[in-house]
Design a protein around this motif. Structure first.
Motif, PDB file in Angstrom:
ATOM      1  N   ALA A 608       0.835  -1.212   0.000  1.00  0.00           N
ATOM      2  CA  ALA A 608       0.000   0.000   0.000  1.00  0.00           C
ATOM      3  C   ALA A 608       0.866   1.258   0.000  1.00  0.00           C
ATOM      4  CB  ALA A 608      -0.922  -0.010   1.220  1.00  0.00           C
ATOM      5  N   HIS A 609       1.987   1.221   0.740  1.00  0.00           N
ATOM      6  CA  HIS A 609       2.886   2.382   0.785  1.00  0.00           C
ATOM      7  C   HIS A 609       3.477   2.663  -0.594  1.00  0.00           C
ATOM      8  CE1 HIS A 609       5.811   5.194   2.460  1.00  0.00           C
ATOM      9  NE2 HIS A 609       6.761   4.542   1.767  1.00  0.00           N
ATOM     10  N   TRP A 610       3.858   1.608  -1.312  1.00  0.00           N
ATOM     11  CA  TRP A 610       4.392   1.775  -2.664  1.00  0.00           C
ATOM     12  C   TRP A 610       3.353   2.386  -3.595  1.00  0.00           C
ATOM     13  CZ3 TRP A 610       6.518   2.137  -7.211  1.00  0.00           C
ATOM     14  CH2 TRP A 610       5.976   1.496  -8.328  1.00  0.00           C
ATOM     15  N   ARG A 611       2.123   1.922  -3.512  1.00  0.00           N
ATOM     16  CA  ARG A 611       1.068   2.426  -4.388  1.00  0.00           C
ATOM     17  C   ARG A 611       0.726   3.876  -4.074  1.00  0.00           C
ATOM     18  NH1 ARG A 611      -2.551  -3.091  -3.967  1.00  0.00           N
ATOM     19  NH2 ARG A 611      -1.407  -4.282  -5.567  1.00  0.00           N
ATOM     20  N   GLU A 612       0.802   4.241  -2.792  1.00  0.00           N
ATOM     21  CA  GLU A 612       0.435   5.609  -2.396  1.00  0.00           C
ATOM     22  C   GLU A 612       1.544   6.612  -2.684  1.00  0.00           C
ATOM     23  OE1 GLU A 612      -0.467   5.224   1.711  1.00  0.00           O
ATOM     24  OE2 GLU A 612      -2.287   4.037   1.389  1.00  0.00           O
ATOM     25  N   THR A 613       2.798   6.207  -2.465  1.00  0.00           N
ATOM     26  CA  THR A 613       3.907   7.165  -2.568  1.00  0.00           C
ATOM     27  C   THR A 613       4.726   7.015  -3.835  1.00  0.00           C
ATOM     28  OG1 THR A 613       5.456   5.695  -1.424  1.00  0.00           O
ATOM     29  CG2 THR A 613       4.093   7.150  -0.053  1.00  0.00           C
ATOM     30  N   GLY A 614       4.691   5.848  -4.459  1.00  0.00           N
ATOM     31  CA  GLY A 614       5.538   5.610  -5.616  1.00  0.00           C
ATOM     32  C   GLY A 614       6.978   5.320  -5.252  1.00  0.00           C
ATOM     33  N   HIS A 615       7.269   5.111  -3.964  1.00  0.00           N
ATOM     34  CA  HIS A 615       8.633   4.749  -3.545  1.00  0.00           C
ATOM     35  C   HIS A 615       8.854   3.276  -3.893  1.00  0.00           C
ATOM     36  CE1 HIS A 615       8.388   8.102  -0.254  1.00  0.00           C
ATOM     37  NE2 HIS A 615       8.393   8.582  -1.494  1.00  0.00           N
ATOM     38  N   PRO A 616       9.729   2.977  -4.834  1.00  0.00           N
ATOM     39  CA  PRO A 616       9.740   1.618  -5.392  1.00  0.00           C
ATOM     40  C   PRO A 616      10.516   0.563  -4.599  1.00  0.00           C
ATOM     41  CG  PRO A 616      11.298   2.981  -6.573  1.00  0.00           C
ATOM     42  CD  PRO A 616      10.633   3.880  -5.578  1.00  0.00           C
ATOM     43  N   VAL A 617      11.525   0.967  -3.828  1.00  0.00           N
ATOM     44  CA  VAL A 617      12.432  -0.029  -3.243  1.00  0.00           C
ATOM     45  C   VAL A 617      12.271  -0.085  -1.735  1.00  0.00           C
ATOM     46  CG1 VAL A 617      14.825  -0.811  -3.009  1.00  0.00           C
ATOM     47  CG2 VAL A 617      14.097   0.365  -5.097  1.00  0.00           C
ATOM     48  N   MET A 618      12.057  -1.277  -1.234  1.00  0.00           N
ATOM     49  CA  MET A 618      12.029  -1.501   0.216  1.00  0.00           C
ATOM     50  C   MET A 618      13.070  -2.563   0.563  1.00  0.00           C
ATOM     51  SD  MET A 618      10.753  -4.615   1.225  1.00  0.00           S
ATOM     52  CE  MET A 618      10.233  -6.050   0.301  1.00  0.00           C
ATOM     53  N   ARG A 619      13.392  -2.651   1.840  1.00  0.00           N
ATOM     54  CA  ARG A 619      14.369  -3.626   2.327  1.00  0.00           C
ATOM     55  C   ARG A 619      13.789  -4.372   3.509  1.00  0.00           C
ATOM     56  NH1 ARG A 619      19.618  -2.942   6.020  1.00  0.00           N
ATOM     57  NH2 ARG A 619      18.068  -3.775   7.448  1.00  0.00           N
ATOM     58  N   SER A 620      14.123  -5.662   3.611  1.00  0.00           N
ATOM     59  CA  SER A 620      13.707  -6.406   4.789  1.00  0.00           C
ATOM     60  C   SER A 620      14.432  -5.859   6.010  1.00  0.00           C
ATOM     61  CB  SER A 620      14.031  -7.897   4.630  1.00  0.00           C
ATOM     62  OG  SER A 620      13.777  -8.582   5.844  1.00  0.00           O
ATOM     63  N   GLU A 625      18.724  -9.928   7.932  1.00  0.00           N
ATOM     64  CA  GLU A 625      18.376  -9.844   6.515  1.00  0.00           C
ATOM     65  C   GLU A 625      18.604  -8.432   5.993  1.00  0.00           C
ATOM     66  OE1 GLU A 625      14.912 -13.282   6.435  1.00  0.00           O
ATOM     67  OE2 GLU A 625      14.450 -11.261   5.753  1.00  0.00           O
ATOM     68  N   ALA A 626      19.072  -8.344   4.759  1.00  0.00           N
ATOM     69  CA  ALA A 626      19.298  -7.040   4.143  1.00  0.00           C
ATOM     70  C   ALA A 626      18.952  -7.052   2.661  1.00  0.00           C
ATOM     71  CB  ALA A 626      20.756  -6.607   4.332  1.00  0.00           C
ATOM     72  N   TRP A 627      18.131  -8.019   2.216  1.00  0.00           N
ATOM     73  CA  TRP A 627      17.773  -8.065   0.805  1.00  0.00           C
ATOM     74  C   TRP A 627      16.752  -6.981   0.487  1.00  0.00           C
ATOM     75  CZ3 TRP A 627      12.599  -9.031   0.085  1.00  0.00           C
ATOM     76  CH2 TRP A 627      11.921  -9.676   1.130  1.00  0.00           C
ATOM     77  N   ARG A 628      16.778  -6.557  -0.772  1.00  0.00           N
ATOM     78  CA  ARG A 628      15.900  -5.464  -1.208  1.00  0.00           C
ATOM     79  C   ARG A 628      14.947  -5.959  -2.298  1.00  0.00           C
ATOM     80  NH1 ARG A 628      19.889  -0.981  -3.244  1.00  0.00           N
ATOM     81  NH2 ARG A 628      20.508  -2.781  -4.507  1.00  0.00           N
ATOM     82  N   TRP A 629      13.833  -5.239  -2.440  1.00  0.00           N
ATOM     83  CA  TRP A 629      12.813  -5.599  -3.431  1.00  0.00           C
ATOM     84  C   TRP A 629      12.329  -4.334  -4.126  1.00  0.00           C
ATOM     85  CZ3 TRP A 629      10.707  -9.666  -5.837  1.00  0.00           C
ATOM     86  CH2 TRP A 629       9.452  -9.516  -6.448  1.00  0.00           C
ATOM     87  N   CYS A 630      12.272  -4.423  -5.469  1.00  0.00           N
ATOM     88  CA  CYS A 630      11.746  -3.304  -6.251  1.00  0.00           C
ATOM     89  C   CYS A 630      10.328  -3.633  -6.673  1.00  0.00           C
ATOM     90  CB  CYS A 630      12.622  -3.054  -7.485  1.00  0.00           C
ATOM     91  SG  CYS A 630      11.927  -1.808  -8.599  1.00  0.00           S
ATOM     92  N   TYR A 631       9.376  -2.849  -6.215  1.00  0.00           N
ATOM     93  CA  TYR A 631       7.971  -3.081  -6.568  1.00  0.00           C
ATOM     94  C   TYR A 631       7.701  -2.773  -8.037  1.00  0.00           C
ATOM     95  CZ  TYR A 631       6.448  -3.785  -1.757  1.00  0.00           C
ATOM     96  OH  TYR A 631       6.263  -4.286  -0.509  1.00  0.00           O
TER      97      TYR A 631
END
Length: 637
Positions: A608-620, A625-631
């Motif tokens: 929901a945060h990605w859809r609202e803000t458009g911030h594409p990358v989050m991290r665990s 853990e330190a892997w990242r994900w691009c929505y």
């Protein structure tokens, strides 16, 4: 003659020892050799002689096939330089070194018999090495290299043994040996390819799981016998057939066929591999008696055996260390991924444990060979010595060198990314069917979407803390579904006791429950393995999981995003706290630092945060853990 009672006894001992070793964390091949030697000394225990025909025709083809179907052609091509070096170069060098040492130490043996012994002890057995390697966490690349070596080195050794045996009864030339070896390779691979392609064609047209499994059971023997009849290498034929059938197995019509075939071969490989090591131990009393009857003193026999063992071990280690130095000095010679550090070369060299093929080949040496009982005892000494000395010290060596084994958490991340992409492809196909009017009612479509998403969510959940620390939706589903299946099975069993249903109907219903329970239980055991072996449970929480095992497509968002930043409170999802809901795992936005819950959580606040803000990358932000994900591109690193 192996009677049914003796065969049953062998199986019983193998099961008992394997169960004990699994419980205590010991190496099963090592213990079975010791147990076999002890049993062989017990009065009344029948003498079981390893007949060369039994091993080379009965045991070797299925063992090679079981290993070949587990090996990837992609991995084999990547490691081709190392595999050729080990399976051909190391075998030839070891044969020459051992043969020369034996001829100098015991001139009465003669060059032909000396080189025959060299060929006998040259090929390592990867069953023992990989059993130890997987248990101690040896790097997967080195384990694959040992497995690839074991598929080819027997062919090289048996060709050299045939040449040496021919010299015992006649004469041979180096040119003839080289030509014979080339013929063995070409004919063996050609026959294996023909058999593999033919059986792949047959299997692709079979729907019945039993018939498919029967075809695979006959495959190694068909390839081996056909190649030997054509004067090719039966070993290479079996390997080629196994690789081709493994590649085509994913295209089988029935998933049940793949499950049944895999389970069948795991059972066969377990019995044959472990039974072979027990039989190795049982040979010791007979070999000692034969040497004693030959009139040779115990001291001279022990000294000769130690010499052969030392040369066999040292030559392989030195060859690997030299190859590693050359690969670093001349990088273009290290094509195929073969560029080893000194530590890796030392481990691969030390992992050269011998097995059943060595002992069977020793019994295949012609009876005209001088000092034959002593040569056979030396072969046993190499098998037992490498298994016990190298097998017991290999874990210490790997730990001392600090070689890092497979990381279960990295594997879990790679699996989650892979399943994410697969689910996306399946959902896209479903969307196309719906758009084209070729789909079922909306409730069915929603059920399909939910099931595809649930499987992916379960894979992502395994990246977090162990299930003992936090119950995930997938874990709760497994627990409740297993309880339901137990009740369903009891209801069917009650119906069977009442006698109101035909037995065929009852068996079919129970089989459906068993299949579902096996899938649920398999997912549960996979989750437990990841939790037990990953960074969060393995005492390495300070080592972040960067996801080196995940092949990441080009993504400008991941390239621009930082690896970390200052986040909000990483112990809670603020949105869940405000709403009064719960979360499973937590993710942090690398652009603004907001911490939100994952897609397995009821509210899915990170998405929901990605859809609202458009911030594409989050991290665990889970511990360790330190892997990242691009929505935006749906990729991880």
């Amino acid at each position: 003659m192996i009677t049914a009672a003796v065969l049953l006894g062998v199986v019983a001992v193998v099961l008992a020892v394997a169960a004990l070793c699994e419980r205590l964390g010991w190496s099963t091949p090592l213990v079975l050799v010791v147990v076999g030697a002890a049993l062989g000394a017990v009065p009344g225990v029948p003498e079981l002689r390893l007949e060369p025909e039994l091993v080379l025709t009965g045991l070797l083809p299925p063992l090679l096939y079981a290993a070949a179907v587990q090996l990837s052609l992609v991995d084999l091509r990547r490691d081709v330089t190392g595999v050729v070096l080990l399976s051909v170069g190391a075998v030839v060098v070891t044969t020459a070194a051992v043969g020369g040492a034996v001829a100098l130490a015991l001139p009465a043996v003669g060059l032909a018999a000396a080189f025959a012994l060299g060929a006998v002890v040259a090929p390592p057995d990867a069953v023992a090495a990989t059993a130890v390697a997987r248990r101690i966490g040896m790097p997967r690349r080195l384990t694959r290299l040992l497995e690839g070596e074991s598929l080819v080195n027997d062919a090289t050794a048996l060709a050299l043994l045939a040449a040496a045996s021919g010299a015992l009864v006649g004469s041979v030339s180096a040119g003839a040996v080289a030509l014979d070896f080339a013929v063995l390779v070409v004919v063996g691979v050609a026959v294996g390819a023909v058999v593999g392609l033919a059986l792949s064609w047959v299997r692709a047209r079979l729907d019945d799981a039993v018939m498919v499994t029967v075809v695979s059971l006959g495959a190694p023997f068909a390839a081996y016998l056909a190649a030997e009849e054509a004067h090719g290498s039966g070993v290479l034929a079996v390997v080629t057939t196994g690789l081709l059938l493994a590649r085509s197995s994913a295209r089988l019509r029935s998933a049940t066929s793949r499950v049944v075939e895999t389970t069948t071969w795991k059972t066969i490989a377990f019995l044959l591999e472990n039974g072979a090591f027990l039989l190795i131990g049982l040979q010791l009393p007979g070999l000692l008696e034969a040497v004693a009857d030959s009139g040779r003193s115990a001291g001279s026999a022990v000294g000769f055996c130690l010499l052969v063992l030392a040369v066999t071990v040292v030559v392989r280690v030195l060859l690997l260390l030299v190859a590693a130095a050359v690969s670093r000095a001349v990088p273009r010679l290290a094509s195929g991924g073969t560029r080893w550090s000194t530590g890796e070369a030392l481990v691969v060299g030390w992992a050269g444990m011998r097995g059943v093929v060595t002992l069977a080949a020793a019994f295949a040496v012609p009876a005209t060979a001088p000092e034959l009982p002593l040569l056979q005892l030396a072969a046993f000494a190499v098998v037992a010595g490498t298994l016990l000395v190298q097998g017991l010290t290999l874990p210490v060596l790997v730990r001392r060198l600090g070689l890092r084994g497979p990381d279960a958490a990295e594997d879990a991340l790679a699996e989650a990314v892979l399943l994410e992409g697969a689910a996306r492809a399946g959902l896209q196909r479903l969307d196309a069917l719906v758009a084209g009017g070729d789909a079922a009612a909306p409730p069915v479509v929603d059920q399909l979407r939910g099931r595809a998403r649930a499987r992916v969510d379960a894979a992502w959940e395994r990246l977090g803390p162990a299930e003992e620390e936090r119950t995930t939706p997938s874990a709760e589903y497994r627990r409740l579904r297993l309880l339901m299946l137990a009740a369903e099975r009891e209801a069917i069993l009650d119906a069977r006791r009442s006698g109101g249903y035909d037995d065929l109907v009852l068996r079919s219903a129970l089989a459906q429950l068993d299949l579902e329970e096996s899938l649920v239980d398999r997912a549960h055991r996979s989750s437990e393995h990841g939790a037990a072996s990953g960074p969060t449970a393995g005492g390495r929480a300070s080592e972040p999981l960067v996801g080196a095992a995940v092949p990441t497509p080009a993504c400008e968002h991941l390239e621009r995003a930082p690896r970390t930043r200052r986040f909000e409170d990483t112990s809670v999802c603020g949105a869940c706290v405000r709403e009064g809901t719960s979360w499973v795992h937590l993710r942090g936005c690398l652009e603004c630092g907001v911490v939100s819950c994952c897609d397995s959580s009821p509210s899915q606040h990170a998405t929901a945060h990605w859809r609202e803000t458009g911030h594409p990358v989050m991290r665990s932000v889970e511990v360790g853990e330190a892997w990242r994900w691009c929505y935006a591109h749906e990729v991880a690193d």
